[in-house]
Design an enzyme around this catalytic site. Structure first.
Site, mmCIF file in Angstrom:
data_model
loop_
_atom_site.group_PDB
_atom_site.id
_atom_site.type_symbol
_atom_site.label_atom_id
_atom_site.label_comp_id
_atom_site.label_asym_id
_atom_site.label_seq_id
_atom_site.Cartn_x
_atom_site.Cartn_y
_atom_site.Cartn_z
ATOM 1 N N GLU A 232 0.562 -1.002 -0.408
ATOM 2 C CA GLU A 232 0.013 -0.390 0.038
ATOM 3 C C GLU A 232 0.610 0.774 0.180
ATOM 4 O OE1 GLU A 232 -4.169 -1.942 1.706
ATOM 5 O OE2 GLU A 232 -2.290 -0.985 3.387
ATOM 6 N N CYS B 46 3.724 8.403 1.562
ATOM 7 C CA CYS B 46 3.528 7.338 2.018
ATOM 8 C C CYS B 46 4.187 5.760 1.661
ATOM 9 C CB CYS B 46 2.733 6.841 3.148
ATOM 10 S SG CYS B 46 3.342 6.253 5.393
ATOM 11 N N CYS C 128 6.451 -7.044 6.771
ATOM 12 C CA CYS C 128 7.193 -6.702 8.737
ATOM 13 C C CYS C 128 7.645 -8.069 8.600
ATOM 14 C CB CYS C 128 6.766 -5.536 9.154
ATOM 15 S SG CYS C 128 8.448 -4.676 9.761
ATOM 16 N N CYS D 121 5.739 -6.007 15.681
ATOM 17 C CA CYS D 121 5.633 -3.924 17.101
ATOM 18 C C CYS D 121 4.076 -4.477 17.135
ATOM 19 C CB CYS D 121 5.439 -3.157 16.290
ATOM 20 S SG CYS D 121 7.563 -2.501 15.824
ATOM 21 N N CYS E 149 0.775 -2.639 15.343
ATOM 22 C CA CYS E 149 1.025 -2.784 14.483
ATOM 23 C C CYS E 149 0.467 -3.355 13.689
ATOM 24 C CB CYS E 149 2.234 -2.500 13.543
ATOM 25 S SG CYS E 149 2.271 -2.320 11.862
ATOM 26 N N CYS F 101 -1.653 5.696 9.505
ATOM 27 C CA CYS F 101 0.022 4.968 10.137
ATOM 28 C C CYS F 101 -0.187 3.768 10.643
ATOM 29 C CB CYS F 101 0.647 5.586 10.862
ATOM 30 S SG CYS F 101 1.979 6.509 10.347
#
Ligand code: SAH
Ligand code: SF4
Length: 390
Positions: free
Chosen positions: A113, A126, A133, A137, A140, A366
């Protein structure tokens, strides 16, 4: 015992280029070598690199036939061997606030994205550096995605190119060169940990900053890292962009849970690396990102500890109200809590902007990014269990 953190990027076999080679994302040196290997005389190579480079990155041309300062025969040769390809836009959503979210497809059918955020005096793109990933975290959404691969430099700069396509912002269509551009800033805050894909990110950002490339100033590019300490000095040396760091906690105990890479490089080590990050001017600051999680990291004591920890570092603290996603194990801090946290930091002399969530209606904020195919693979229970074990 928690598992050690490794950079175990799943190596998904990538098809060797059987067909034409894509020129997008090659460094100048790689482009030169590629042209020579395909028969361009060595003596001409440097000039050809400059010409082709400008057509691709300055003018947004995708078809060799349009490269009118090259001979017709050479153009035909290039078209036989090479392509100029950017990721395919699978879908585009536009939020009520003007934020645009693109889902783009890259080689292997993976999706990432890209989010464009228009503001009064700038437009920020962004971009993503990885599919998913490897870090986990706990707040997230991207971190819950299992499949991971590094994006190539071409796939990274390609995100900038598709956004410029959509915004109609190539020079022949009237794009200005300065901050009045629609796409004036880049943040590496999409999916992935950019410093676990250092070379891809570096090569792409060099194209973004190149005077004959996308032509963005290094001060208009911000790389956000969760704290890959050994790569921080290299970022300054080899990229030279601004740095943001996902700080999110003021004790190792809490940061270990929120940003598990903290178990490898703790707060003290991270702060040392940030203190050493060079600045070319006094106005350059490190952005400390701090996600506001209700009753987890949002007390006045946290705010006071934060101020003490970052003492001496030219910094701005960006408070990010937690963006919820389906199944998330946290809640956003209450508004007056965020305000009083911000006040303490502000009184200590630091800018403490509260990031306005943008594009919430299209899940573009975010930490909400996750490719549609991977969404909701893990249940809330799984995530909660992992958070406790963390
Ligand atoms: N991997 C990099 C960059 C991508 S994330 C990093 O972690 O820094 C960009 C920012 O959004 C980071 O500060 C990240 O911690 C934060 N973030 C992640 N999930 C979030 C969420 N659900 N709500 C608010 N911020 C989030
Ligand atoms: Fe990865 Fe950044 Fe999300 Fe952590 S916050 S899981 S490092 S994308």
């Amino acid at each position: 015992m928690s598992a050690p953190i490794t950079q175990d990027v799943l190596t998904i076999p990538r098809k060797l280029p059987e067909g034409p080679i894509n020129l997008v994302g090659l460094t100048r040196a790689q482009l030169r070598e590629t042209l020579i290997n395909a028969g361009t005389p060595e003596k001409q190579a440097k000039m050809r690199v400059g010409q082709i480079w400008q057509w691709i990155y300055q003018w947004g041309v995708r078809d060799f036939a349009e490269m009118t300062n090259l001979s017709k025969a050479y153009r035909a040769e290039l078209a036989e061997t090479f392509v100029i390809e950017v990721p395919e836009v699978v879908s585009k959503q536009v939020s009520a606030d003007g934020t645009r979210k693109y889902l783009v497809r890259i080689a292997g059918g993976h999706e990432v994205e890209v989010v464009y955020i228009p503001e009064e005096n700038r437009g920020t793109l962004c971009i993503s550096s990885q599919v998913g990933c490897t870090l986990t975290c706990s707040f997230c959404h991207t971190g819950t995605q299992k499949l991971v691969r590094n994006l190539t430099a071409g796939e990274i700069i390609g995100q900038v190119m598709v956004a410029r396509d959509d915004l109609g912002e190539w020079p022949e269509r009237g794009a200005p060169k300065d901050e009045t551009r629609l796409l004036s800033n880049i943040v590496l805050m999409g999916m992935g940990e950019p410093l676990y894909n250092f070379e891809g990110v570096r090569d792409a950002m060099q194209i973004a900053m190149d005077a004959e490339g996308i032509q963005l100033s290094r001060r208009r590019i911000t790389l956000s890292t969760s704290g890959v300490v050994p790569e921080i000095a290299k970022t300054a040396e080899e990229i030279g962009c601004l740095l943001a760091v996902s700080f999110h906690a003021t004790t190792d105990e809490v940061r270990d849970k929120l940003v598990p890479i903290n178990k490898k490089w703790n707060i003290a080590e991270l702060l040392d690396a940030l203190r050493a990050y060079p600045r070319l001017s006094n106005s350059e600051r490190i952005t400390f990102e701090y996600v506001m999680l209700k009753d987890v990291n949002d007390s006045d004591a946290d705010a006071r500890r934060l101020v003490k920890l970052i003492q001496g570092i030219p910094a701005k603290i960006n408070l990010i109200p937690f963006n919820e996603w389906p199944g998330a194990p946290y809640e956003r801090s209450d508004w007056d809590r965020i305000q009083s946290f911000a006040d303490i930091i502000h009184k200590a002399g630091y800018a403490s902007p509260i990031r306005t969530p943008r594009g919430e209606d299209i899940m573009a904020a975010c930490g909400q990014l996750k490719s549609a195919t991977e969404r909701a693979r893990k249940s809330r229970k799984q995530i909660e269990a992992e958070t406790r074990a963390g």
